[in-house]
Scaffold this active site. Structure first.
Site, PDB file in Angstrom:
ATOM      1  N   GLY A 162      11.030   0.727   9.838  1.00  0.00           N
ATOM      2  CA  GLY A 162      11.483   1.565   8.582  1.00  0.00           C
ATOM      3  C   GLY A 162      10.977   2.751   9.251  1.00  0.00           C
ATOM      4  O   GLY A 162      10.371   3.049  10.174  1.00  0.00           O
ATOM      5  N   ARG A 163       9.973   2.848   7.454  1.00  0.00           N
ATOM      6  CA  ARG A 163       9.819   4.101   7.352  1.00  0.00           C
ATOM      7  C   ARG A 163       8.083   4.211   8.280  1.00  0.00           C
ATOM      8  O   ARG A 163       7.712   4.748   8.737  1.00  0.00           O
ATOM      9  CB  ARG A 163       8.868   4.508   6.006  1.00  0.00           C
ATOM     10  CG  ARG A 163      10.089   4.504   5.254  1.00  0.00           C
ATOM     11  CD  ARG A 163      10.393   4.491   3.710  1.00  0.00           C
ATOM     12  NE  ARG A 163      10.748   4.643   2.277  1.00  0.00           N
ATOM     13  CZ  ARG A 163      11.784   3.934   2.570  1.00  0.00           C
ATOM     14  NH1 ARG A 163      10.853   2.505   2.683  1.00  0.00           N
ATOM     15  NH2 ARG A 163      12.395   3.841   1.137  1.00  0.00           N
ATOM     16  N   ARG A 240       2.820  -8.331   8.380  1.00  0.00           N
ATOM     17  CA  ARG A 240       2.568  -9.372   7.080  1.00  0.00           C
ATOM     18  C   ARG A 240       1.959 -10.216   8.515  1.00  0.00           C
ATOM     19  O   ARG A 240       2.334 -10.414  10.168  1.00  0.00           O
ATOM     20  CB  ARG A 240       3.838  -9.826   6.742  1.00  0.00           C
ATOM     21  CG  ARG A 240       4.166  -9.010   5.533  1.00  0.00           C
ATOM     22  CD  ARG A 240       3.086  -9.451   4.377  1.00  0.00           C
ATOM     23  NE  ARG A 240       3.523  -9.439   3.688  1.00  0.00           N
ATOM     24  CZ  ARG A 240       2.825  -7.675   2.771  1.00  0.00           C
ATOM     25  NH1 ARG A 240       1.948  -7.180   3.507  1.00  0.00           N
ATOM     26  NH2 ARG A 240       3.706  -7.488   1.840  1.00  0.00           N
ATOM     27  N   ASP A 264      -4.491  -6.204  10.892  1.00  0.00           N
ATOM     28  CA  ASP A 264      -4.927  -6.143   9.482  1.00  0.00           C
ATOM     29  C   ASP A 264      -4.258  -7.368   8.138  1.00  0.00           C
ATOM     30  O   ASP A 264      -4.611  -6.959   7.284  1.00  0.00           O
ATOM     31  CB  ASP A 264      -4.895  -4.571   9.260  1.00  0.00           C
ATOM     32  CG  ASP A 264      -4.537  -4.406   7.377  1.00  0.00           C
ATOM     33  OD1 ASP A 264      -6.171  -3.977   7.314  1.00  0.00           O
ATOM     34  OD2 ASP A 264      -4.277  -3.357   7.165  1.00  0.00           O
ATOM     35  N   GLU A 269      -4.601 -15.565   3.731  1.00  0.00           N
ATOM     36  CA  GLU A 269      -5.127 -14.278   3.651  1.00  0.00           C
ATOM     37  C   GLU A 269      -6.886 -14.103   2.138  1.00  0.00           C
ATOM     38  O   GLU A 269      -5.551 -15.058   1.386  1.00  0.00           O
ATOM     39  CB  GLU A 269      -4.996 -12.651   3.968  1.00  0.00           C
ATOM     40  CG  GLU A 269      -4.970 -12.168   5.349  1.00  0.00           C
ATOM     41  CD  GLU A 269      -3.998 -11.239   4.323  1.00  0.00           C
ATOM     42  OE1 GLU A 269      -4.092 -10.188   3.601  1.00  0.00           O
ATOM     43  OE2 GLU A 269      -2.884 -10.487   5.830  1.00  0.00           O
ATOM     44  N   HIS A 287      -7.099  -6.162   5.769  1.00  0.00           N
ATOM     45  CA  HIS A 287      -5.462  -5.748   4.915  1.00  0.00           C
ATOM     46  C   HIS A 287      -6.256  -4.170   4.328  1.00  0.00           C
ATOM     47  O   HIS A 287      -5.966  -4.525   2.507  1.00  0.00           O
ATOM     48  CB  HIS A 287      -4.988  -6.671   3.493  1.00  0.00           C
ATOM     49  CG  HIS A 287      -3.953  -6.643   3.739  1.00  0.00           C
ATOM     50  ND1 HIS A 287      -3.132  -7.530   3.876  1.00  0.00           N
ATOM     51  CD2 HIS A 287      -3.037  -5.494   3.280  1.00  0.00           C
ATOM     52  CE1 HIS A 287      -2.010  -7.345   2.307  1.00  0.00           C
ATOM     53  NE2 HIS A 287      -1.748  -5.665   2.806  1.00  0.00           N
TER      54      HIS A 287
END
Ligand code: 8YV
Length: 322
Positions: A162-163, A240, A264, A269, A287
């Protein structure tokens, strides 16, 4: 005077770190910070029916149970791009716009992916500690730090084109890397090599970079994929945590079945398994991929625009459900 009738009521589930955005929100709306309420459940029972808009984070989303307590809701504005923590089919049924900050964080997330990969390959965090703790003076011989792995020219496997995946590809290409990718389907407008099987991509890559939405991909990186990546392979995750089987990753790192990881995001979390925190092969972030002034400002502006459009009765430009 009815306090709740004065301005549109916004329920904010996550802090926003840009003062100018908070000021704009406060000038236009009555903002209720869910994370500051002493008894959020009681508050919702009492005031849920008057809430017009919700602001939440990509990771936080909003539960269906909470949505059901907000019958007058006109928009869920996600201050992020992940929609995996929002029940989109339910919102579609309600004709409720769910908006995301599409495009705002692409560059920063891709920057961090490359940063984490270089940090992992070149042992940047260990090197920093070595100097900072005075170890260099104690062990001045060059052999005191093991040689690292070259990043330039690596074979990079991008999971999710994706982006963010595309922005990672642009950056990796500038470092002379060859690029393959996997996704639900091949992309006509992407020249890089498509591999339908993640396992094959892992086998053919020196590093896997996870940029996929988690909605349909929970646990796709398991022990088999990690073993296919192999003892010289690196894993980077800026998407994720639950794309990865974290226990399998921790075991693979501990046994040296992969060379390193730059992470990350995590399954639960802010809880990160102790074994991962103690692993010398893991480079960890809290994150932070979209956490720059520039990106968070742009994201906040999009949230403001989405709420304004929805409350004006328009379809928000960034709506994913209406
Ligand atoms: C943010 C994210 O940290 O966009 C997402 O889905 O997870 C992150 O960019 C978060 O949304 C900040 O509120």
């Amino acid at each position: 005077m009815n306090f709740f009738a004065m301005q549109p009521q916004v329920l904010q589930l996550n802090p926003i770190l840009i003062p100018a955005i908070n000021d704009k929100l406060a000038s236009l709306y009555t903002v209720h910070k869910h994370f500051e309420l002493s008894d959020p459940a009681a508050w919702l029972r009492q005031h849920g029916a008057s809430i017009d808009a919700v602001i939440t984070g990509g990771h936080t989303g909003i539960s269906r149970a909470m949505l059901e307590q907000l019958p007058s809701l006109k928009v869920v504005a996600i201050n992020g791009v992940g929609t995996d923590a929002v029940d989109l089919p339910y919102c579609r049924e309600r004709a409720l716009p769910v908006t995301a900050t599409l495009g705002a964080l692409t560059e920063d997330v891709a920057d961090l992916a490359i940063g984490l990969l270089i940090a992992a390959c070149r042992n940047l965090c260990a090197g920093d500690r070595f100097v900072r703790e005075g170890q260099w003076e104690l062990h001045p011989q060059p052999s005191a730090i093991p040689l690292a792995r070259r990043f330039s020219g690596m074979r990079i496997g991008i999971v999710g084109m994706g982006r963010v995946g595309r922005a990672v590809a642009v950056r990796a290409a500038a470092f002379g890397c060859s690029i393959g990718y996997t996704d639900l389907r091949a992309m006509d407008d992407v020249a890089h090599r498509f591999m339908p099987s993640l396992l094959d991509l892992a086998r053919a890559s020196d590093a896997l970079v996870l940029c996929a939405a988690a909605d349909q991909a929970e646990g796709i990186v398991d022990a088999t994929v990690l073993d296919a990546l192999g003892p010289r392979g690196f894993l980077v995750n800026v998407a994720r945590g639950r794309l990865v089987n974290e226990a399998a990753l921790t075991q693979a790192l501990a046994a040296g079945r992969i060379a390193g990881a730059g992470l990350d995001v995590f399954v639960d979390e802010p809880h990160v398994p102790l074994a991962l925190r103690q692993s010398g092969r893991a480079t960890l972030q809290a994150h932070r991929a979209s956490a720059t002034w520039e990106t968070r400002t742009a994201m906040g502006e999009m949230v403001l625009a989405s709420i304004a459009q929805a409350l004006a009765g328009e379809r928000p430009a960034m709506s994913l459900t209406t």
